[in-house]
Motif scaffolding. Structure first.
Motif, PDB file in Angstrom:
ATOM      1  N   GLY A 101      -1.919  30.021   7.802  1.00 17.01           N
ATOM      2  CA  GLY A 101      -0.710  30.289   7.133  1.00 17.01           C
ATOM      3  C   GLY A 101       0.163  29.736   6.214  1.00 17.01           C
ATOM      4  O   GLY A 101       0.661  30.171   5.638  1.00 17.01           O
ATOM      5  N   TYR A 116     -10.252  35.748   5.619  1.00 24.79           N
ATOM      6  CA  TYR A 116      -8.507  35.439   5.009  1.00 24.79           C
ATOM      7  C   TYR A 116      -8.366  36.307   4.056  1.00 24.79           C
ATOM      8  O   TYR A 116      -6.967  36.705   3.879  1.00 24.79           O
ATOM      9  CB  TYR A 116      -7.976  34.481   6.059  1.00 24.79           C
ATOM     10  N   SER A 130      -1.525  50.389   9.112  1.00 24.62           N
ATOM     11  CA  SER A 130      -0.364  49.051   8.394  1.00 24.62           C
ATOM     12  C   SER A 130       0.730  48.891   7.684  1.00 24.62           C
ATOM     13  O   SER A 130       1.905  48.603   8.280  1.00 24.62           O
ATOM     14  CB  SER A 130      -1.616  47.906   8.008  1.00 24.62           C
ATOM     15  N   LYS A 178      -7.729  32.396  16.339  1.00 22.16           N
ATOM     16  CA  LYS A 178      -6.183  33.298  16.103  1.00 22.16           C
ATOM     17  C   LYS A 178      -5.385  31.566  15.852  1.00 22.16           C
ATOM     18  O   LYS A 178      -4.852  31.830  15.055  1.00 22.16           O
ATOM     19  CB  LYS A 178      -5.226  33.576  17.759  1.00 22.16           C
ATOM     20  N   ASP A 199      -8.253  38.712  13.274  1.00 19.50           N
ATOM     21  CA  ASP A 199      -7.143  37.384  14.388  1.00 19.50           C
ATOM     22  C   ASP A 199      -5.679  37.605  13.649  1.00 19.50           C
ATOM     23  O   ASP A 199      -4.937  37.561  14.494  1.00 19.50           O
ATOM     24  CB  ASP A 199      -7.905  36.889  12.844  1.00 19.50           C
ATOM     25  N   THR A 200      -5.824  38.567  12.559  1.00 23.37           N
ATOM     26  CA  THR A 200      -4.227  38.647  12.146  1.00 23.37           C
ATOM     27  C   THR A 200      -3.727  39.487  13.563  1.00 23.37           C
ATOM     28  O   THR A 200      -2.555  39.410  13.483  1.00 23.37           O
ATOM     29  CB  THR A 200      -4.185  38.860  10.874  1.00 23.37           C
ATOM     30  N   ARG A 215      -6.221  31.179  12.241  1.00 26.66           N
ATOM     31  CA  ARG A 215      -5.827  32.005  10.936  1.00 26.66           C
ATOM     32  C   ARG A 215      -3.935  31.621  10.608  1.00 26.66           C
ATOM     33  O   ARG A 215      -2.939  31.362   9.533  1.00 26.66           O
ATOM     34  CB  ARG A 215      -5.577  32.945  11.955  1.00 26.66           C
ATOM     35  N   LYS A 216      -3.324  30.672  11.656  1.00 23.89           N
ATOM     36  CA  LYS A 216      -1.947  30.013  11.865  1.00 23.89           C
ATOM     37  C   LYS A 216      -1.693  29.192  10.793  1.00 23.89           C
ATOM     38  O   LYS A 216      -0.875  28.686   9.903  1.00 23.89           O
ATOM     39  CB  LYS A 216      -1.741  29.702  13.363  1.00 23.89           C
ATOM     40  N   ASN A 232       1.118  40.412   6.771  1.00 21.52           N
ATOM     41  CA  ASN A 232      -0.571  39.536   6.282  1.00 21.52           C
ATOM     42  C   ASN A 232      -1.096  40.608   6.348  1.00 21.52           C
ATOM     43  O   ASN A 232      -2.475  41.302   5.621  1.00 21.52           O
ATOM     44  CB  ASN A 232      -0.537  38.664   7.706  1.00 21.52           C
ATOM     45  N   LEU A 233      -0.641  41.770   7.161  1.00 23.81           N
ATOM     46  CA  LEU A 233      -2.369  42.758   7.616  1.00 23.81           C
ATOM     47  C   LEU A 233      -2.288  43.477   6.723  1.00 23.81           C
ATOM     48  O   LEU A 233      -3.539  43.723   6.056  1.00 23.81           O
ATOM     49  CB  LEU A 233      -2.321  43.023   9.297  1.00 23.81           C
ATOM     50  N   TRP A 290       3.861  39.222  10.750  1.00 23.64           N
ATOM     51  CA  TRP A 290       2.176  39.804  10.891  1.00 23.64           C
ATOM     52  C   TRP A 290       1.761  40.401  10.250  1.00 23.64           C
ATOM     53  O   TRP A 290       0.627  41.225   9.765  1.00 23.64           O
ATOM     54  CB  TRP A 290       1.423  39.207  11.956  1.00 23.64           C
ATOM     55  N   GLN A 311      -4.365  41.485   3.842  1.00 26.77           N
ATOM     56  CA  GLN A 311      -5.099  41.431   3.472  1.00 26.77           C
ATOM     57  C   GLN A 311      -6.138  42.598   3.257  1.00 26.77           C
ATOM     58  O   GLN A 311      -6.757  42.313   2.687  1.00 26.77           O
ATOM     59  CB  GLN A 311      -5.786  41.002   5.340  1.00 26.77           C
TER      60      GLN A 311
END
Length: 582
Positions: A366, A416, A545, A359, A498-499, A362-363, A566-567, A563, A570
């Motif tokens: 970002g 990612y 999503s 996590k 992770d997201t 993943r941040k 972002n999901l 987030w 992806q």
């Protein structure tokens, strides 16, 4: 900066031919042994807090060249050309430093691999002693020169003392052994001479420990300083014990080196340059217990002989001598044991630790995802400030650029971004690099990410340029490995996970992500799926999503909304990748 550099170089070389490095730290390799840990220097300590003075430099303004240094080639050649006889100088560094004068260079730290086996270390020290005795003639008024002629010795008294001090040091083990044996065989009060010899070996370590204990750096706590001092004292004590254990063998090989060298110089005049490269690894047979006993036979023979003699002639002395004698008998076994490689330890993360780190990764991605974009010409801004006001530093350096390129590669490894995104983002940044103004091919150290102009003052940084070079080498190999990779791998589904975990952390209890997580786990765990089936699963995730984003439409300023977007992104990129490539 070239004029200032040449002026500085001139000042340095007028004073000294060679600059001595202050600290040469050992760096044991991955299979480090107890021997390396006991005899090697402490690694990983901040050199600025560990810098110390040098007696020769402080009192006489002249250091010692210890095998590694910085020197001016022209001055070095002018002073030493045609100076020494051929095939005579084995340990050249001390002699070269005496002729050219060496200065102390306290802010340079060097790393070298320390021998992991006692036998290897002994061979190296044996060579050093031979080299020291081969330059012993430079203590005399006349010294050998090139072409077999003898010439007046121009070395200073201080330089001759340095050479003599090395010869003196090589005689210490034999002198201590002779004094100890004399105390048991000839002199009275064997206990007194035993304690005296041990004290001679131990006292310097005690003084060093006491001095270190009294010199507490300001930037660490008293408790931490005490722990560090205790750790160093333990290492010094172990080193002292090991010296006592190996004393007979140390005396044997030092005398062997001295006698062998004098025989070769005076009688045979052969093998004066016999030398084993430091990087040459000993064969496996030389590391065995039998080989170690065969090499160190003098220590157990001396121990057994003295045990028999004292038992017959002065049994009362056994009380004092028997602990030392048993250590001598066991010396080869102890030397073999401390030279064994440590078993490699492997850290296994707990599931919750792995989730936390992923996590966090993943941040971090970002940051690059948001700020490395078209507005900054695909260059990473140096930093983003949140408080007291939000502000982006629109400047970058070669180090930042290299790390940004590797962040693309890492994000692809974590799943990612897709391979297509990796190529696109990397290509955009490399394209911008072609537009940047340079100096003789080198990037300047700071650029405006919007205008691409170099920022004043313009200069080249070897540190940042070196960082970029290392990053590009890593990037090159990473991109090569991408060529044969499958279009969709398990890592992409882990990246989605992770997201999803970050989204879960930001959502309140009214949102149920269980169906979305179930779909994701099924897609990532089923290795039998065809690419067509995988795309269908990803499309389901994409729809879920999109539905979640509609529910969060009123919370666009929240982390949860970010987030969820972002999901969706992806999932969309994965579908785009499949559609474009197949």
């Amino acid at each position: 900066n070239q004029p200032r550099y040449h002026e500085k170089k001139k000042r340095v070389t007028e004073g000294y031919g060679i600059l001595q490095p202050r600290v040469a730290m050992s760096l044991p390799s991955a299979d480090s042994s107890l021997f390396a840990r006991v005899h090697g220097n402490v690694e990983g300590i901040d050199p600025y807090t560990r810098a110390t003075s040098d007696v020769y430099q402080d009192l006489f303004a002249e250091g010692s060249f210890i095998g590694k240094g910085i020197y001016d080639v022209d001055i070095f050649s002018k002073v030493l050309d045609n100076r020494f006889p051929e095939n005579r100088i084995l340990s050249h560094d001390l002699l070269e430093g005496c002729y050219t004068r060496c200065g102390l260079l306290s802010d340079v730290q060097l790393y070298e691999e320390y021998p992991l086996h006692y036998n290897t270390d002994v061979k190296r020290r044996h060579r050093w002693i031979r080299g020291d005795w081969q330059i012993g003639a430079w203590l005399l008024p006349l010294v050998p020169g090139a072409g077999g002629r003898w010439e007046r010795n121009h070395l200073s008294a201080l330089s001759r003392w340095k050479i003599f001090d090395n010869l003196r040091r090589s005689l210490v083990p034999a002198s201590l052994l002779f004094l100890l044996l004399s105390g048991w065989i000839i002199l009275h009060a064997a206990w007194f001479w035993t304690i005296s010899v041990i004290a001679m070996i131990l006292l310097p370590q005690l003084v060093a420990t006491a001095g270190n204990l009294l010199r507490k750096p300001k930037d660490i706590s008293t408790a931490q300083h005490f722990r560090d001092s205790l750790s160093e004292a333990t290492g010094n004590f172990l080193q002292t014990i090991f010296t006592i254990i190996c004393l007979p063998y140390e005396a044997y090989y030092t005398l062997d080196a001295i006698l062998r060298t004098n025989w070769r110089m005076i009688i045979s005049r052969k093998k004066l340059l016999e030398w084993n490269p430091s990087h040459q690894k000993p064969n496996k047979r030389a590391k065995t217990l039998v080989a170690t006993y065969s090499l160190m036979w003098f220590a157990p023979i001396t121990g057994i002989g003295m045990l028999v003699y004292i038992t017959v002639s002065s049994p009362i002395s056994l009380v004092t001598g028997i602990p030392v004698l048993f250590l001598w008998i066991a010396a080869p076994g102890i030397a073999w044991w401390v030279s064994l490689s440590k078993p490699l330890s492997k850290t296994v993360l707990k599931p919750e630790q792995a989730v936390f780190l992923r996590k966090l990764a993943r941040k971090i991605w970002g940051f690059f995802e948001i700020f490395v974009g078209e507005e900054d010409n695909w260059l990473p801004p140096d930093n983003f400030q949140e408080h007291p006001v939000e502000r982006i530093a629109h400047r970058t350096s070669p180090t930042n650029i290299g790390l940004s390129l590797l962040s693309n590669l890492s994000a692809w490894d974590f799943g990612y971004i897709t391979t297509g995104q990796l190529i696109e983002r990397t290509g955009n940044t490399l394209g911008t690099l072609q537009k940047l103004e340079r100096f003789h091919g080198h990037l300047f150290n700071w650029y405006d990410t919007k205008t691409l102009h170099p920022l004043p003052p313009r200069y080249i940084s070897t540190v940042d340029s070196g960082n970029l070079a290392g990053h590009l080498i890593t990037l090159y190999n990473g991109l090569r490995n991408a060529a044969g990779r499958k279009i969709i791998t398990r890592s992409f589904f882990e990246g989605l996970g992770d997201t999803l975990d970050l989204l879960q952390d930001e959502l309140s209890g009214e949102f149920d992500l269980a169906p979305l997580r179930l779909q994701l786990e099924q897609a990532g765990n089923d290795s039998s799926l065809s690419l067509f089936d995988e795309r269908n699963r990803i499309e389901i995730l994409q729809k879920e999503s999109s539905s979640l984003i509609l529910q969060l439409d009123s919370q666009k300023e929240t982390e949860a909304y970010y987030w969820s977007r972002n999901l969706l992104s992806q999932c969309s990129q994965m579908i785009k990748e499949i559609n474009e490539l197949v």
